[in-house]
Design a protein around this motif. Structure first.
Motif, PDB file in Angstrom:
ATOM      1  N   ARG A 199       0.865  -1.181   0.000  1.00 21.11           N
ATOM      2  CA  ARG A 199       0.000   0.000   0.000  1.00 21.11           C
ATOM      3  C   ARG A 199       0.896   1.223   0.000  1.00 21.11           C
ATOM      4  O   ARG A 199       1.722   1.370   0.904  1.00 21.11           O
ATOM      5  CB  ARG A 199      -0.881   0.042   1.262  1.00 21.11           C
ATOM      6  N   LEU A 240       7.508  -0.649  12.033  1.00 18.33           N
ATOM      7  CA  LEU A 240       6.614  -1.610  11.371  1.00 18.33           C
ATOM      8  C   LEU A 240       5.136  -1.301  11.581  1.00 18.33           C
ATOM      9  O   LEU A 240       4.276  -2.003  11.067  1.00 18.33           O
ATOM     10  CB  LEU A 240       6.899  -3.025  11.902  1.00 18.33           C
ATOM     11  N   ILE A 241       4.818  -0.252  12.314  1.00 18.43           N
ATOM     12  CA  ILE A 241       3.407   0.001  12.632  1.00 18.43           C
ATOM     13  C   ILE A 241       2.639   0.506  11.416  1.00 18.43           C
ATOM     14  O   ILE A 241       1.528   0.064  11.149  1.00 18.43           O
ATOM     15  CB  ILE A 241       3.291   0.940  13.847  1.00 18.43           C
ATOM     16  N   ARG A 242       3.213   1.422  10.683  1.00 17.86           N
ATOM     17  CA  ARG A 242       2.570   1.811   9.416  1.00 17.86           C
ATOM     18  C   ARG A 242       3.619   1.825   8.323  1.00 17.86           C
ATOM     19  O   ARG A 242       4.456   2.724   8.264  1.00 17.86           O
ATOM     20  CB  ARG A 242       1.878   3.173   9.513  1.00 17.86           C
ATOM     21  N   PHE A 280       3.874  -4.933   3.795  1.00 14.50           N
ATOM     22  CA  PHE A 280       3.737  -5.672   5.055  1.00 14.50           C
ATOM     23  C   PHE A 280       3.046  -7.004   4.830  1.00 14.50           C
ATOM     24  O   PHE A 280       2.432  -7.241   3.787  1.00 14.50           O
ATOM     25  CB  PHE A 280       2.965  -4.853   6.094  1.00 14.50           C
ATOM     26  N   MET A 287       0.165  -9.560   5.826  1.00 16.70           N
ATOM     27  CA  MET A 287      -1.165  -9.583   6.438  1.00 16.70           C
ATOM     28  C   MET A 287      -1.722 -10.994   6.365  1.00 16.70           C
ATOM     29  O   MET A 287      -1.463 -11.713   5.398  1.00 16.70           O
ATOM     30  CB  MET A 287      -2.112  -8.633   5.692  1.00 16.70           C
ATOM     31  N   MET A 304     -14.053  -0.621   2.419  1.00 15.68           N
ATOM     32  CA  MET A 304     -14.367  -2.032   2.286  1.00 15.68           C
ATOM     33  C   MET A 304     -15.840  -2.243   1.938  1.00 15.68           C
ATOM     34  O   MET A 304     -16.235  -3.267   1.416  1.00 15.68           O
ATOM     35  CB  MET A 304     -14.077  -2.763   3.599  1.00 15.68           C
ATOM     36  N   VAL A 356      -4.849  -3.459  15.328  1.00 13.65           N
ATOM     37  CA  VAL A 356      -4.037  -4.635  15.023  1.00 13.65           C
ATOM     38  C   VAL A 356      -4.823  -5.684  14.245  1.00 13.65           C
ATOM     39  O   VAL A 356      -4.316  -6.771  13.970  1.00 13.65           O
ATOM     40  CB  VAL A 356      -3.415  -5.250  16.296  1.00 13.65           C
ATOM     41  N   GLY A 357      -6.055  -5.381  13.897  1.00 13.71           N
ATOM     42  CA  GLY A 357      -6.811  -6.315  13.078  1.00 13.71           C
ATOM     43  C   GLY A 357      -8.221  -5.811  12.926  1.00 13.71           C
ATOM     44  O   GLY A 357      -8.648  -4.912  13.659  1.00 13.71           O
ATOM     45  N   PHE A 368     -14.965  -7.685   9.010  1.00 11.63           N
ATOM     46  CA  PHE A 368     -16.073  -7.002   8.337  1.00 11.63           C
ATOM     47  C   PHE A 368     -17.145  -7.988   7.901  1.00 11.63           C
ATOM     48  O   PHE A 368     -16.820  -9.070   7.413  1.00 11.63           O
ATOM     49  CB  PHE A 368     -15.597  -6.370   7.018  1.00 11.63           C
ATOM     50  N   VAL A 380      -5.453  -9.316   9.737  1.00 11.70           N
ATOM     51  CA  VAL A 380      -4.524  -9.030  10.846  1.00 11.70           C
ATOM     52  C   VAL A 380      -3.185  -8.647  10.231  1.00 11.70           C
ATOM     53  O   VAL A 380      -2.691  -9.355   9.351  1.00 11.70           O
ATOM     54  CB  VAL A 380      -4.245 -10.267  11.740  1.00 11.70           C
ATOM     55  N   GLY A 381      -2.604  -7.544  10.688  1.00 23.46           N
ATOM     56  CA  GLY A 381      -1.274  -7.158  10.226  1.00 23.46           C
ATOM     57  C   GLY A 381      -0.231  -7.798  11.124  1.00 23.46           C
ATOM     58  O   GLY A 381      -0.192  -7.533  12.317  1.00 23.46           O
TER      59      GLY A 381
HETATM   60  P1  ATP Z   1      -5.349   1.579   8.980  1.00 25.54           P
HETATM   61  O1  ATP Z   1      -6.644   2.271   9.281  1.00 25.54           O
HETATM   62  O2  ATP Z   1      -4.444   1.497  10.149  1.00 25.54           O
HETATM   63  O3  ATP Z   1      -4.704   2.092   7.734  1.00 25.54           O
HETATM   64  P2  ATP Z   1      -6.791  -0.350   7.544  1.00 25.54           P
HETATM   65  O4  ATP Z   1      -8.160  -0.099   7.997  1.00 25.54           O
HETATM   66  O5  ATP Z   1      -6.339   0.199   6.258  1.00 25.54           O
HETATM   67  O6  ATP Z   1      -5.760   0.085   8.686  1.00 25.54           O
HETATM   68  P3  ATP Z   1      -7.158  -3.095   6.769  1.00 25.54           P
HETATM   69  O7  ATP Z   1      -7.194  -2.736   5.349  1.00 25.54           O
HETATM   70  O8  ATP Z   1      -8.391  -3.590   7.357  1.00 25.54           O
HETATM   71  O9  ATP Z   1      -6.526  -1.912   7.620  1.00 25.54           O
HETATM   72  O10 ATP Z   1      -6.009  -4.149   7.018  1.00 25.54           O
HETATM   73  C1  ATP Z   1      -6.064  -5.185   7.997  1.00 25.54           C
HETATM   74  C2  ATP Z   1      -4.924  -5.064   8.981  1.00 25.54           C
HETATM   75  O11 ATP Z   1      -3.678  -4.902   8.320  1.00 25.54           O
HETATM   76  C3  ATP Z   1      -5.014  -3.865   9.894  1.00 25.54           C
HETATM   77  O12 ATP Z   1      -5.844  -4.129  10.980  1.00 25.54           O
HETATM   78  C4  ATP Z   1      -3.577  -3.695  10.321  1.00 25.54           C
HETATM   79  O13 ATP Z   1      -3.280  -4.589  11.369  1.00 25.54           O
HETATM   80  C5  ATP Z   1      -2.811  -4.115   9.097  1.00 25.54           C
HETATM   81  N1  ATP Z   1      -2.356  -2.942   8.330  1.00 25.54           N
HETATM   82  C6  ATP Z   1      -3.108  -2.138   7.533  1.00 25.54           C
HETATM   83  N2  ATP Z   1      -2.369  -1.170   6.985  1.00 25.54           N
HETATM   84  C7  ATP Z   1      -1.098  -1.366   7.436  1.00 25.54           C
HETATM   85  C8  ATP Z   1       0.138  -0.697   7.213  1.00 25.54           C
HETATM   86  N3  ATP Z   1       0.225   0.351   6.413  1.00 25.54           N
HETATM   87  N4  ATP Z   1       1.233  -1.163   7.850  1.00 25.54           N
HETATM   88  C9  ATP Z   1       1.170  -2.232   8.651  1.00 25.54           C
HETATM   89  N5  ATP Z   1       0.037  -2.910   8.895  1.00 25.54           N
HETATM   90  C10 ATP Z   1      -1.089  -2.494   8.293  1.00 25.54           C
END
Ligand code: ATP
Ligand code: MG
Length: 579
Positions: free
Chosen positions: A140, A149-151, A155, A157, A203, A406-407, A410, A441-442
């Motif tokens: 993404r 690694l948080i954003r 990554f 998933m 989504m 963290v996850g 839907f 789950v990321g």
């Molecule tokens: P966020 O709102 O944090 O961008 P998202 O709603 O885009 O998350 P989803 O598309 O539902 O997230 O992705 C499922 C999981 O993947 C998230 O709950 C998160 O744990 C992980 N995730 C999403 N975007 C990232 C990212 N850029 N880096 C790391 N992990 C991610």
């Protein structure tokens, strides 16, 4: 594994570009290395943590009848055109052309790929329900990668997709998945992960939950009612406010020279923000049409709720002399008809308000919504706030906490099956669209979030279930024959027993050895030194220092096993039953 052979370096100083502790510790501990903005390689310690997390996730998905599959990272754009997301998703979706000029994308989520995989197979009702999942790379092109690694932009998933023939069946499965997620976080040793109702965003679908690990460095705000347990993501939380009432007063125009912000105006007029209607100005992304939101002066606009209400995206307005609004003096009475006006429900039934007069350097006092803006329609587009009213139990005790998502899970409905033409024949021979759920789950984000929630200044304190190594044997004097021999024996014994053990027999100062051990975070540390051996003892500590014992050399191996079992049992005790 011997520390002296471990690829990657550890160092003392906190890197200056790390804003959160987990990022700093993972860089300092030789877990990760940045390759490009938001793109990292993992060294062995990080890979071992993510592997353990992946295995927990895999076991829990299998337990709820998930079947592991693997979709490609590179997908044809045509698949995303079928669902409409090729057009609707912003630049977060990486698009490119292959050598023949065919549009391609990098998978940022795999609903399309999941439907593509099963749409021929699942053409009759008796093949339902089923769930398929993968543990795989996503790309993404996030606007603001941050916090290690948080954003990130690339990554791993776990993403799962379930298919059902009725809403009831989806709901039943959703509940099982909800529980499986609770089990995943508990088994991974993550403290304080709560499920909150969320906004489904791009989504689609209606019911969804996000799992939030509570920590101050989280990007998300979570609204929690301590009285009834209501919790929701700020983006989805309803905001309820009682009308602001004051003594009846006529609408009166007053000079407010140079007072542009609501704070300046109420101070100048000796009023207060609660008794004011402030204006926040946006423009629609597509046509740049002006949208003015009026809301109680002390509240803030929830842009997600606003976007959902408008049905289109907006950005903060760029107000110039040619704009149909007078910046700083915008009010509901006499506002230009070229502007779309939205009244937040915080103003419903209120009177005695200060507001702009749509004229440079003038405001009104005494605004009465019913009298002066008759027929106004009110919608909830404000952010919930600390001390606000709970939409479920009505008590005014809402709190706001920060968390990392963290996850999430839907209930998708038929959005993808319909748009992509996936149907099955039901019992009566009719063609139907399957109903879908999706579950993500990321992996890396979960690892980093756990380090964020559980660390000290010296390194991460990993739960035993995901620690890169369960045990580290520190041989404090490799030059001492007895110390070396006993350390090595214990290391081999542990390894042979299938316990993942790190062994440090480097000829370095104990301080340096212990700082590396702190960074690598093995939950159990075995220290073999000539000093203790003189008493026939070995020292065993846990990384969190809760256990610190000395045991006779011959008992060391059993003691380590016993502590492993204790630490694991502590985690197991928090894991709820599966359904
Ligand atoms: P966020 O709102 O944090 O961008 P998202 O709603 O885009 O998350 P989803 O598309 O539902 O997230 O992705 C499922 C999981 O993947 C998230 O709950 C998160 O744990 C992980 N995730 C999403 N975007 C990232 C990212 N850029 N880096 C790391 N992990 C991610
Ligand atoms: Mg996102």
């Amino acid at each position: 594994m011997k520390v002296k052979n471990l690829v990657g370096e550890r160092f003392k100083e906190r890197p200056s570009d790390c804003v959160v502790d987990s990022h700093a510790l993972m860089v300092r501990g030789g877990y990760i290395k940045q390759v490009a903005n938001g793109i990292f390689s993992l060294f062995p310690p990080a890979r071992r943590v993510t592997q353990k997390i992946e295995q927990i996730i895999r076991e829990e998905m299998d337990r709820i009848d998930g079947q592991e599959v693997l979709f490609p990272v590179v997908l044809p754009g045509s698949l995303w055109m079928e669902s409409g997301r090729y057009q609707s998703v912003d630049n977060t979706l990486a698009r490119f052309s292959d050598r023949n000029g065919t549009p391609m994308v990098l998978g940022m989520t795999h609903e399309e790929a999941a439907v593509q995989l099963v749409r021929e197979y699942a053409n009759t009702y008796n093949r339902y329900p089923f769930m398929i999942y993968q543990i795989q790379t996503k790309f993404r092109d996030e606007a603001r990668p941050r916090a290690g690694l948080i954003r990130v932009r690339e990554f791993t998933m776990k993403d799962g997709y379930s298919f059902h023939t009725s809403q009831e069946d989806l709901e039943k499965y959703y509940a099982r998945c909800y529980r499986a997620y609770e089990r995943i976080y508990a088994r991974a040793g993550a403290p304080e992960v709560i499920a909150v109702k969320s906004d489904s965003g791009m989504m689609g679908g209606s019911v969804s939950h996000e799992y939030m690990l509570l920590t101050d460095i989280g990007e998300d705000s979570i609204v929690i009612c301590p009285d009834c347990g209501y919790r929701a993501n700020m983006e989805a939380a309803d905001n309820i406010v009682a009308p602001t009432r004051a003594e009846d007063a006529p609408l009166t125009k007053v000079a407010t020279p140079g007072c542009k912000t609501i704070e300046e105006v109420v101070e100048y007029l000796k009023g207060d923000a609660v008794h004011s209607a402030k204006a926040v100005v946006y423009q629609t992304n597509l046509e740049d049409k002006f949208v003015v939101v009026f809301l109680r002066g002390d509240l803030e606009v929830n842009e997600t709720k606003l976007t959902n209400y408008l049905g289109e995206n907006v950005h903060p307005a760029v107000v110039t002399e040619d704009s149909p609004v007078v910046a700083g003096f915008i009010g509901p009475v006499g506002i230009s008809p070229d502007v779309k006006v939205v009244f937040d429900s915080s103003l419903k039934g209120s009177n005695g308000l200060i507001c702009g007069a749509n004229e440079q350097d003038f405001h009104y006092t005494g605004l009465d919504m019913d009298r002066d803006v008759p027929g106004a329609a009110f919608v909830d587009v404000a952010k919930a706030f600390t001390g606000g009213i709970c939409p479920v139990c009505g008590k005014p005790h809402l709190t706001i906490s920060r968390g990392i998502e963290v996850g999430n899970i839907f209930q998708l409905g038929t959005k993808y099956s319909k748009s992509m033409g996936m149907t099955y024949t039901d019992q009566d021979g009719n063609s139907q669209y399957p109903i879908m759920g999706c579950y993500g789950v990321g992996v890396g984000r979960l690892a980093a979030s756990i380090a964020e929630a559980s660390h000290d200044n010296y390194g991460p304190i990993w739960p035993i279930s995901i620690a890169p190594w369960s045990v580290e044997v520190c041989c404090l004097r490799a030059d001492d024959a007895q110390t070396k021999e006993i350390s090595e024996k214990l290391y081999n014994q542990l390894e042979n027993a299938g316990i993942d053990t790190l062994y440090d027999d480097r000829d370095i100062r104990p301080g340096a050895m212990f700082s590396d051990a702190d960074l690598l975070g093995a939950p159990i540390r075995v220290v073999v030194s000539p000093k203790n051996l003189a008493n026939g003892e070995i020292e065993i500590n846990t990384r969190d220092k809760k256990i610190q014992v000395k045991v006779p050399v011959v008992e060391a191996f059993d003691k380590v096993r016993e502590i492993i079992a204790t630490l694991q049992a502590e985690i197991d005790a928090t894991v709820p039953e599966s359904i």
